[in-house]
Design an enzyme around this catalytic site. Structure first.
Site, PDB file in Angstrom:
ATOM      1  N   PHE A 129     -30.708 -21.654 -17.903  1.00 38.80           N
ATOM      2  CA  PHE A 129     -31.631 -20.768 -17.195  1.00 38.80           C
ATOM      3  C   PHE A 129     -32.813 -20.430 -18.116  1.00 38.80           C
ATOM      4  O   PHE A 129     -32.621 -20.078 -19.270  1.00 38.80           O
ATOM      5  CB  PHE A 129     -30.890 -19.495 -16.793  1.00 38.80           C
ATOM      6  CG  PHE A 129     -31.649 -18.619 -15.844  1.00 38.80           C
ATOM      7  CD1 PHE A 129     -31.658 -18.884 -14.482  1.00 38.80           C
ATOM      8  CD2 PHE A 129     -32.356 -17.524 -16.304  1.00 38.80           C
ATOM      9  CE1 PHE A 129     -32.345 -18.078 -13.604  1.00 38.80           C
ATOM     10  CE2 PHE A 129     -33.058 -16.700 -15.425  1.00 38.80           C
ATOM     11  CZ  PHE A 129     -33.048 -16.982 -14.079  1.00 38.80           C
ATOM     12  N   ASP A 198     -23.177 -17.198 -21.676  1.00 37.66           N
ATOM     13  CA  ASP A 198     -23.796 -16.437 -20.601  1.00 37.66           C
ATOM     14  C   ASP A 198     -22.939 -16.610 -19.348  1.00 37.66           C
ATOM     15  O   ASP A 198     -22.734 -17.745 -18.882  1.00 37.66           O
ATOM     16  CB  ASP A 198     -25.230 -16.934 -20.355  1.00 37.66           C
ATOM     17  CG  ASP A 198     -25.981 -16.039 -19.375  1.00 37.66           C
ATOM     18  OD1 ASP A 198     -25.335 -15.448 -18.491  1.00 37.66           O
ATOM     19  OD2 ASP A 198     -27.219 -15.952 -19.489  1.00 37.66           O
ATOM     20  N   TYR A 223     -26.017  -8.169 -10.832  1.00 37.94           N
ATOM     21  CA  TYR A 223     -26.511  -8.189  -9.444  1.00 37.94           C
ATOM     22  C   TYR A 223     -26.191  -9.482  -8.700  1.00 37.94           C
ATOM     23  O   TYR A 223     -26.590  -9.632  -7.564  1.00 37.94           O
ATOM     24  CB  TYR A 223     -28.020  -7.918  -9.392  1.00 37.94           C
ATOM     25  CG  TYR A 223     -28.882  -8.796 -10.297  1.00 37.94           C
ATOM     26  CD1 TYR A 223     -29.169 -10.103  -9.949  1.00 37.94           C
ATOM     27  CD2 TYR A 223     -29.395  -8.300 -11.486  1.00 37.94           C
ATOM     28  CE1 TYR A 223     -29.943 -10.893 -10.773  1.00 37.94           C
ATOM     29  CE2 TYR A 223     -30.172  -9.084 -12.314  1.00 37.94           C
ATOM     30  CZ  TYR A 223     -30.443 -10.389 -11.960  1.00 37.94           C
ATOM     31  OH  TYR A 223     -31.209 -11.181 -12.774  1.00 37.94           O
ATOM     32  N   LYS A 224     -25.490 -10.418  -9.353  1.00 39.36           N
ATOM     33  CA  LYS A 224     -25.131 -11.667  -8.662  1.00 39.36           C
ATOM     34  C   LYS A 224     -23.755 -11.491  -8.017  1.00 39.36           C
ATOM     35  O   LYS A 224     -23.625 -10.701  -7.091  1.00 39.36           O
ATOM     36  CB  LYS A 224     -25.205 -12.824  -9.655  1.00 39.36           C
ATOM     37  CG  LYS A 224     -26.650 -13.077 -10.091  1.00 39.36           C
ATOM     38  CD  LYS A 224     -26.790 -14.122 -11.169  1.00 39.36           C
ATOM     39  CE  LYS A 224     -28.279 -14.275 -11.510  1.00 39.36           C
ATOM     40  NZ  LYS A 224     -28.485 -14.936 -12.812  1.00 39.36           N
ATOM     41  N   ARG A 390     -29.523 -24.810  -2.830  1.00 41.74           N
ATOM     42  CA  ARG A 390     -28.445 -24.139  -3.547  1.00 41.74           C
ATOM     43  C   ARG A 390     -27.735 -23.154  -2.617  1.00 41.74           C
ATOM     44  O   ARG A 390     -28.379 -22.317  -1.988  1.00 41.74           O
ATOM     45  CB  ARG A 390     -29.082 -23.395  -4.719  1.00 41.74           C
ATOM     46  CG  ARG A 390     -28.165 -23.009  -5.822  1.00 41.74           C
ATOM     47  CD  ARG A 390     -28.974 -22.525  -7.004  1.00 41.74           C
ATOM     48  NE  ARG A 390     -29.640 -21.250  -6.723  1.00 41.74           N
ATOM     49  CZ  ARG A 390     -29.773 -20.266  -7.611  1.00 41.74           C
ATOM     50  NH1 ARG A 390     -29.283 -20.409  -8.832  1.00 41.74           N
ATOM     51  NH2 ARG A 390     -30.388 -19.154  -7.299  1.00 41.74           N
TER      52      ARG A 390
HETATM   53  C1  LIG Z   1     -29.638 -14.665 -13.418  1.00 45.74           C
HETATM   54  C2  LIG Z   1     -29.619 -15.081 -14.829  1.00 45.74           C
HETATM   55  C3  LIG Z   1     -30.275 -14.325 -15.792  1.00 45.74           C
HETATM   56  C4  LIG Z   1     -31.057 -13.107 -15.380  1.00 45.74           C
HETATM   57  O1  LIG Z   1     -31.599 -12.414 -16.444  1.00 45.74           O
HETATM   58  P1  LIG Z   1     -32.337 -11.030 -16.172  1.00 45.74           P
HETATM   59  O2  LIG Z   1     -32.546 -10.480 -17.526  1.00 45.74           O
HETATM   60  O3  LIG Z   1     -31.456 -10.218 -15.294  1.00 45.74           O
HETATM   61  O4  LIG Z   1     -33.601 -11.319 -15.452  1.00 45.74           O
HETATM   62  C5  LIG Z   1     -30.187 -14.732 -17.108  1.00 45.74           C
HETATM   63  N1  LIG Z   1     -29.506 -15.849 -17.455  1.00 45.74           N
HETATM   64  C6  LIG Z   1     -28.868 -16.598 -16.532  1.00 45.74           C
HETATM   65  C7  LIG Z   1     -28.120 -17.816 -16.948  1.00 45.74           C
HETATM   66  C8  LIG Z   1     -28.920 -16.246 -15.195  1.00 45.74           C
HETATM   67  O5  LIG Z   1     -28.322 -17.001 -14.274  1.00 45.74           O
END
Ligand SMILES: *Cc1c(COP(=O)(O)O)cnc(C)c1O
Length: 431
Positions: A129, A198, A223-224, A390
């Site tokens: 990401f 992560d 939030y996911k 997705r």
């Molecule tokens: C959703 C996601 C993030 C989100 O990071 P924020 O700091 O909340 O914007 C970070 N890393 C991964 C791998 C994600 O899927």
């Protein structure tokens, strides 16, 4: 045979079916984007109203004690811990995933500076990401490290004596491909590297066991799959064997050993509490608790093991139905089929075009959204990675009939050529 009646039958006998009642799902919507923003727990509006009108409006500053505001990071951390194989008081909910990554990666680099100063590489996956790569890039620049990006199948061979830290996302946000956490961690440790995981697409989606994998650091998103609401606080875990070794760089007063002593100098709290920085967004924190209550309810019904079985049954069915019912329209599968190699999402490709304007993948997602089937689009690089449609399957609230209907809408969009209409080929700010 899979028919809509079979799917209804599976919903009727699904032991987790009642959990769906905890969530508010808009009528006419099949929500397959819980991997990006989870749905609202029905308890959330009343909880928000109570925090605002009673705790803030009436209790005011007394609420730090009377409503337990000050301990929310620890209380929520302890609700997250069982989902990720962490022990009690090893996790705090706080800040964002990006910020928590900054903290743990900084500490990992401090450990490497001291224990293995010749190692100058941080290794990650090229399709990680972007924010993870950006945070790593910034830290590498500041700390004199080099970021080395590899493809997943190259990781084992690339773990050289120069690698200080391996930083990976457990479940890939585009493809849903999942690493073997225990095996990869062991391989990295055998080569002398620390591992940061992560768990943004893992926590609440797949069983995770950080302790038995002997992982070093982990972070993840609220939030996911945890359904904490837009911008919900994230979480951070540090293996207890490292937790007291270094300061994290955002050494704010919430991470102080005695925050209300108001001393001039910083003295880090013991354990994970030093990973707190400053005052937390209490309203958002309270809503994250509503999301985590869903997992508490699931615990009585078999917890993450039961949720994982259902998630695999849903995703298996989705793949099977797409292949049966949408054959001949140029759809492909970008997610590994094998259970041990994937998380709780299915990513599809479409043969037509590339990029937000003119790609079949983009337009099909838009056409599905207009029908109430909400997934999302992620652009590829036009080379190794194709554009992706997705779809996340959250076993807390998605059912088998939803899967049937989602495929039926896809079939109709493809058969009619509806996706080629111009309104489905316009780019939006957030995709
Ligand atoms: C959703 C996601 C993030 C989100 O990071 P924020 O700091 O909340 O914007 C970070 N890393 C991964 C791998 C994600 O899927």
């Amino acid at each position: 045979m899979n028919t809509i009646q079979d799917c209804r039958q599976r919903d009727n006998t699904d032991p987790l079916r009642s959990l769906r009642n905890l969530f508010s799902i808009p009528p006419g919507v099949i929500y397959l984007d819980g991997n990006s923003l989870g749905v609202m727990p029905k308890a959330a509006p009343a909880r928000a109203a109570d925090v605002i009108t009673q705790e803030w409006g009436t209790d005011l500053i007394r609420a730090w004690n009377s409503a337990g505001w000050f301990n929310l990071p620890q209380r929520l951390g302890n609700m997250i811990a069982p989902l990720i194989g962490a022990g009690p008081d090893e996790v705090v909910a706080t800040d964002t995933t990006s910020i928590n990554l900054f903290k743990v990666l900084s500490v990992a680099l401090s450990m490497a500076d001291r224990d293995a100063p010749k190692r100058r590489l941080v290794m990650s996956e090229r399709s990680n990401f972007p924010t993870d790569l950006y945070i790593a890039e910034g830290l590498c620049q500041a700390r004199g490290y080099t970021l080395q990006l590899v493809e997943p199948e190259e990781i084992a061979a690339a773990l050289s004596a120069d690698v200080a830290v391996l930083m990976l996302t457990h479940v890939n946000y585009r493809t849903g491909a999942m690493h073997d956490m225990a095996a990869v961690t062991a391989a990295a440790h055998a080569r002398g590297a620390l591992v940061v995981w992560d768990l943004a697409h893992s926590a609440g989606a797949v069983p995770v066991d950080l302790t038995s994998a002997r992982a070093d650091f982990a972070i993840g998103c609220g939030y996911k799959y945890l359904n904490g609401g837009p911008g919900a606080p994230a979480f951070v875990w540090v293996n207890p064997r490292h937790a007291d070794r270094f300061w994290q760089p955002l050494s704010g007063w919430w991470g102080h050993a005695g925050p209300f002593e108001f001393t001039t100098d910083y003295k880090p709290a013991a354990g994970i509490n030093r990973y707190l920085c400053g005052t937390q967004p209490i309203v958002s924190m309270s809503l994250l608790e509503c999301g985590l209550d869903g997992f508490k309810a699931a615990q009585a019904l078999g917890g993450m093991t039961a949720l994982r079985s259902k998630s695999l049954a849903l995703t298996d069915l989705y793949i099977e139905l797409v292949e049966q019912r949408c054959a001949g329209y140029g759809m492909g599968l970008a997610t590994p089929r094998e259970h041990t190699l994937r998380g709780s999402q299915v990513s599809l490709t479409h043969e037509h075009g590339h990029g937000r304007e003119g790609s079949g993948a983009f337009a099909i997602v838009q056409a599905l959204i207009s029908r109430g089937v909400i997934g999302d689009f992620r652009a590829g690089d036009g080379l190794r990675h194709k554009d992706i449609l997705r779809f996340g399957f959250t076993p807390l609230y998605i059912g088998f009939e939803d899967v049937w209907n989602a495929v039926e809408h896809l079939r109709q969009v493809l058969e009619s050529g509806e996706w080629q209409q111009p309104q489905f080929n316009q780019k939006h700010q957030v995709t």
